[in-house]
Design an enzyme around this catalytic site. Structure first.
Site, PDB file in Angstrom:
ATOM      1  N   CYS A 205       9.912   3.014  12.344  1.00 19.90           N
ATOM      2  CA  CYS A 205       8.605   3.078  11.673  1.00 19.90           C
ATOM      3  C   CYS A 205       8.770   2.610  10.231  1.00 19.90           C
ATOM      4  O   CYS A 205       9.890   2.578   9.711  1.00 19.90           O
ATOM      5  CB  CYS A 205       8.058   4.504  11.725  1.00 19.90           C
ATOM      6  SG  CYS A 205       9.120   5.693  10.916  1.00 19.90           S
ATOM      7  N   ARG A 234      14.227   1.680   7.157  1.00 20.03           N
ATOM      8  CA  ARG A 234      14.340   1.748   5.695  1.00 20.03           C
ATOM      9  C   ARG A 234      15.134   3.005   5.345  1.00 20.03           C
ATOM     10  O   ARG A 234      14.937   4.063   5.948  1.00 20.03           O
ATOM     11  CB  ARG A 234      12.963   1.813   5.024  1.00 20.03           C
ATOM     12  CG  ARG A 234      12.225   0.476   4.956  1.00 20.03           C
ATOM     13  CD  ARG A 234      12.892  -0.545   4.024  1.00 20.03           C
ATOM     14  NE  ARG A 234      12.180  -1.811   3.994  1.00 20.03           N
ATOM     15  CZ  ARG A 234      12.431  -2.859   4.775  1.00 20.03           C
ATOM     16  NH1 ARG A 234      13.404  -2.812   5.678  1.00 20.03           N
ATOM     17  NH2 ARG A 234      11.731  -3.967   4.655  1.00 20.03           N
ATOM     18  N   ASP A 258      21.784   0.772   8.995  1.00 18.52           N
ATOM     19  CA  ASP A 258      21.796  -0.598   8.469  1.00 18.52           C
ATOM     20  C   ASP A 258      21.074  -0.622   7.116  1.00 18.52           C
ATOM     21  O   ASP A 258      21.022  -1.663   6.468  1.00 18.52           O
ATOM     22  CB  ASP A 258      21.080  -1.520   9.471  1.00 18.52           C
ATOM     23  CG  ASP A 258      21.110  -2.981   9.035  1.00 18.52           C
ATOM     24  OD1 ASP A 258      22.226  -3.489   8.794  1.00 18.52           O
ATOM     25  OD2 ASP A 258      20.034  -3.592   8.924  1.00 18.52           O
ATOM     26  N   GLU A 263      20.327   1.501  -1.520  1.00 17.42           N
ATOM     27  CA  GLU A 263      21.018   0.245  -1.198  1.00 17.42           C
ATOM     28  C   GLU A 263      20.812  -0.846  -2.248  1.00 17.42           C
ATOM     29  O   GLU A 263      21.585  -1.794  -2.328  1.00 17.42           O
ATOM     30  CB  GLU A 263      20.582  -0.280   0.170  1.00 17.42           C
ATOM     31  CG  GLU A 263      19.149  -0.795   0.238  1.00 17.42           C
ATOM     32  CD  GLU A 263      18.786  -1.355   1.616  1.00 17.42           C
ATOM     33  OE1 GLU A 263      19.031  -0.677   2.621  1.00 17.42           O
ATOM     34  OE2 GLU A 263      18.244  -2.478   1.668  1.00 17.42           O
ATOM     35  N   HIS A 295      22.294  -4.004   5.737  1.00 18.62           N
ATOM     36  CA  HIS A 295      20.966  -4.588   5.973  1.00 18.62           C
ATOM     37  C   HIS A 295      21.088  -5.960   6.654  1.00 18.62           C
ATOM     38  O   HIS A 295      20.517  -6.943   6.189  1.00 18.62           O
ATOM     39  CB  HIS A 295      20.176  -4.699   4.659  1.00 18.62           C
ATOM     40  CG  HIS A 295      18.696  -4.538   4.875  1.00 18.62           C
ATOM     41  ND1 HIS A 295      17.915  -3.704   4.134  1.00 18.62           N
ATOM     42  CD2 HIS A 295      17.846  -5.115   5.771  1.00 18.62           C
ATOM     43  CE1 HIS A 295      16.656  -3.772   4.539  1.00 18.62           C
ATOM     44  NE2 HIS A 295      16.586  -4.631   5.541  1.00 18.62           N
TER      45      HIS A 295
HETATM   46  P1  NAD Z   1       5.509  -2.825  13.076  1.00 21.25           P
HETATM   47  O1  NAD Z   1       4.469  -2.745  12.016  1.00 21.25           O
HETATM   48  O2  NAD Z   1       5.340  -3.780  14.206  1.00 21.25           O
HETATM   49  O3  NAD Z   1       5.723  -1.370  13.721  1.00 21.25           O
HETATM   50  C1  NAD Z   1       5.782  -0.189  12.998  1.00 21.25           C
HETATM   51  C2  NAD Z   1       5.265   0.913  13.912  1.00 21.25           C
HETATM   52  O4  NAD Z   1       5.466   2.162  13.230  1.00 21.25           O
HETATM   53  C3  NAD Z   1       3.763   0.795  14.224  1.00 21.25           C
HETATM   54  O5  NAD Z   1       3.560   0.874  15.614  1.00 21.25           O
HETATM   55  C4  NAD Z   1       3.155   1.965  13.479  1.00 21.25           C
HETATM   56  O6  NAD Z   1       2.010   2.503  14.120  1.00 21.25           O
HETATM   57  C5  NAD Z   1       4.309   2.959  13.484  1.00 21.25           C
HETATM   58  N1  NAD Z   1       4.180   3.995  12.480  1.00 21.25           N
HETATM   59  C6  NAD Z   1       3.632   3.933  11.249  1.00 21.25           C
HETATM   60  N2  NAD Z   1       3.695   5.150  10.652  1.00 21.25           N
HETATM   61  C7  NAD Z   1       4.283   5.978  11.535  1.00 21.25           C
HETATM   62  C8  NAD Z   1       4.604   7.359  11.517  1.00 21.25           C
HETATM   63  N3  NAD Z   1       4.296   8.140  10.475  1.00 21.25           N
HETATM   64  N4  NAD Z   1       5.207   7.895  12.617  1.00 21.25           N
HETATM   65  C9  NAD Z   1       5.484   7.137  13.699  1.00 21.25           C
HETATM   66  N5  NAD Z   1       5.192   5.815  13.773  1.00 21.25           N
HETATM   67  C10 NAD Z   1       4.592   5.255  12.707  1.00 21.25           C
HETATM   68  O7  NAD Z   1       6.880  -3.080  12.306  1.00 21.25           O
HETATM   69  P2  NAD Z   1       8.230  -3.650  12.920  1.00 21.25           P
HETATM   70  O8  NAD Z   1       8.238  -5.130  12.820  1.00 21.25           O
HETATM   71  O9  NAD Z   1       8.490  -3.006  14.237  1.00 21.25           O
HETATM   72  O10 NAD Z   1       9.270  -3.124  11.819  1.00 21.25           O
HETATM   73  C11 NAD Z   1       9.525  -1.726  11.673  1.00 21.25           C
HETATM   74  C12 NAD Z   1      10.309  -1.512  10.394  1.00 21.25           C
HETATM   75  O11 NAD Z   1      11.609  -2.101  10.543  1.00 21.25           O
HETATM   76  C13 NAD Z   1       9.727  -2.216   9.151  1.00 21.25           C
HETATM   77  O12 NAD Z   1       8.768  -1.402   8.518  1.00 21.25           O
HETATM   78  C14 NAD Z   1      10.921  -2.458   8.293  1.00 21.25           C
HETATM   79  O13 NAD Z   1      11.032  -1.358   7.396  1.00 21.25           O
HETATM   80  C15 NAD Z   1      12.102  -2.407   9.260  1.00 21.25           C
HETATM   81  N6  NAD Z   1      12.833  -3.693   9.354  1.00 21.25           N
HETATM   82  C16 NAD Z   1      14.166  -3.693   9.106  1.00 21.25           C
HETATM   83  C17 NAD Z   1      14.896  -4.874   9.206  1.00 21.25           C
HETATM   84  C18 NAD Z   1      16.381  -4.915   8.974  1.00 21.25           C
HETATM   85  O14 NAD Z   1      16.955  -5.997   8.840  1.00 21.25           O
HETATM   86  N7  NAD Z   1      17.064  -3.789   8.953  1.00 21.25           N
HETATM   87  C19 NAD Z   1      14.238  -6.059   9.539  1.00 21.25           C
HETATM   88  C20 NAD Z   1      12.873  -6.019   9.805  1.00 21.25           C
HETATM   89  C21 NAD Z   1      12.172  -4.837   9.703  1.00 21.25           C
END
Ligand code: NAD
Length: 332
Positions: A205, A234, A258, A263, A295
């Site tokens: 999330c 995050r 990750d 960070e 990351h």
């Molecule tokens: P997305 O917007 O498609 O999905 C996020 C989901 O989280 C949504 O379905 C939303 O409804 C849900 N959500 C929001 N608040 C919530 C809560 N309080 N409880 C439960 N669920 C909740 O985003 P995504 O593309 O799947 O990415 C998710 C996260 O991954 C991003 O926000 C980013 O922080 C992280 N990310 C990390 C990397 C990395 O390299 N490590 C890369 C891309 C994204």
């Protein structure tokens, strides 16, 4: 259109050069991150392109406005580092790359799980030293285990599909449950039930004021002894001090991250010749059942291509007055 790319690494430059569109975008690269001290570099740039640890707060946005910058293009999905209210006040558009190979991140989460579980990193080192013993390399089958998935957006969904392939039972939690995912066999539940019943918990999330420190002393208390926690989302979703206490008490049996709360000054840089001042990460590194990557979950060729192409497209759409499908706005 003049574009300044901040926090540039060699791979950013490689892809931004390779995919540069045949238009009038003039690109300059800055290795430094965008923050209060470096925002003066934006002078004369219509657009800036930033990554996860650049700081787009009120003070930086005010400087961008003064310097004539009209759009900030995030080359990532998360936007927790942007003050959206201030951006709106200053009339600066914020765009992002909402989806760039969700599988890249989901597959990396799986890599963390498999490595922590089957200890292939330890076997690799042992065998290079002529140690062929199996002592302390015992893992567990993922098939039949309960996996808690927090957030079933693009990445969470991809992760669920992988886990279904392993024959695991999936408990998910999201503000907006996904019907199709439910039909494919996953069960939505409360966050408390997910914490109580899961053998592995994977966070997907976004970081918001509601999700900050969702893994803390209280939630850890609800979890199974020896739980595996995976965070590719995050860092601040986890209270690191609470996680360290839970690792010491063996409540957390495996910890794969990750991303890390602090960070910003560490990740993406080579600190091998420096004294690392951050006591928390040094304590984490000292546990045998902790695996940290810097990351890199997004870091595949496919994702880099997608990130670069979408970032350029977002900027071109803005320049040519088209609607911005990847704009991020403050929710009112
Ligand atoms: P997305 O917007 O498609 O999905 C996020 C989901 O989280 C949504 O379905 C939303 O409804 C849900 N959500 C929001 N608040 C919530 C809560 N309080 N409880 C439960 N669920 C909740 O985003 P995504 O593309 O799947 O990415 C998710 C996260 O991954 C991003 O926000 C980013 O922080 C992280 N990310 C990390 C990397 C990395 O390299 N490590 C890369 C891309 C994204």
């Amino acid at each position: 259109m003049k574009l300044a790319i901040f926090s540039t690494k060699s791979y950013d430059k490689e892809y931004f050069e390779k995919l540069k569109p045949n238009s009038k975008i003039e690109v300059s690269y800055f290795k430094t991150a965008l923050n209060e001290d470096t925002s003066k570099l934006s002078k004369g740039f219509d657009a800036v392109c930033v990554f996860v640890n650049d700081r787009i707060n009120r003070s930086v946005l005010s400087k961008l406005k003064k310097n004539g910058t009209r759009i900030v293009a995030l080359r990532c999905a998360g936007f927790n580092n942007v003050d959206l209210k201030a951006a709106e006040e200053f009339g600066i558009k914020i765009v992002r790359v909402p989806s760039y190979s969700p599988n890249a991140v989901a597959e990396h989460a799986m890599a963390l799980i498999l490595t922590l579980n089957r200890k292939t990193h330890k076997a690799y080192n042992r065998i290079r030293e002529g140690n062929f013993s199996l002592d302390r390399l015992t893992g567990f089958n993922i098939q039949g285990k309960t996996i808690g998935v927090v957030g079933t957006g693009q990445i969470g969904k991809a992760f669920c599909r992988i886990m279904l392939g392993f024959g695991a039972k999936i408990l998910a939690h999201d503000l907006y449950p996904d019907k199709q995912l439910e039909e494919s066999g996953i069960e939505y539940t409360s966050l408390d039930e997910l914490f109580e019943k899961s053998d592995i918990i994977s966070l997907h999330c976004p970081l918001t004021s509601e999700t900050k420190h969702m893994i803390d002393e209280v939630s850890l208390d609800k979890m199974k002894n020896g739980v595996m926690i995976i965070n590719t989302s995050r860092g601040a979703l986890i209270d690191t001090k609470a996680a360290i206490r839970a690792l010491k008490s063996k409540k957390i049996g495996y910890f794969g991250i990750d991303v890390y709360e602090q960070e910003e000054s560490l990740f993406f840089y080579d600190h091998s010749e420096n004294i690392i001042e951050d006591e928390l990460i040094m304590r984490l590194i000292s546990f045998p059942n902790v695996l940290i990557t810097s990351h890199q979950a997004f870091f595949t060729r496919e994702a880099l291509e997608q990130i670069t192409a979408t970032s350029y497209q977002n900027i071109i759409d803005f320049e040519e007055g088209r609607s911005l499908k990847n704009e991020v706005k403050q929710i009112k």
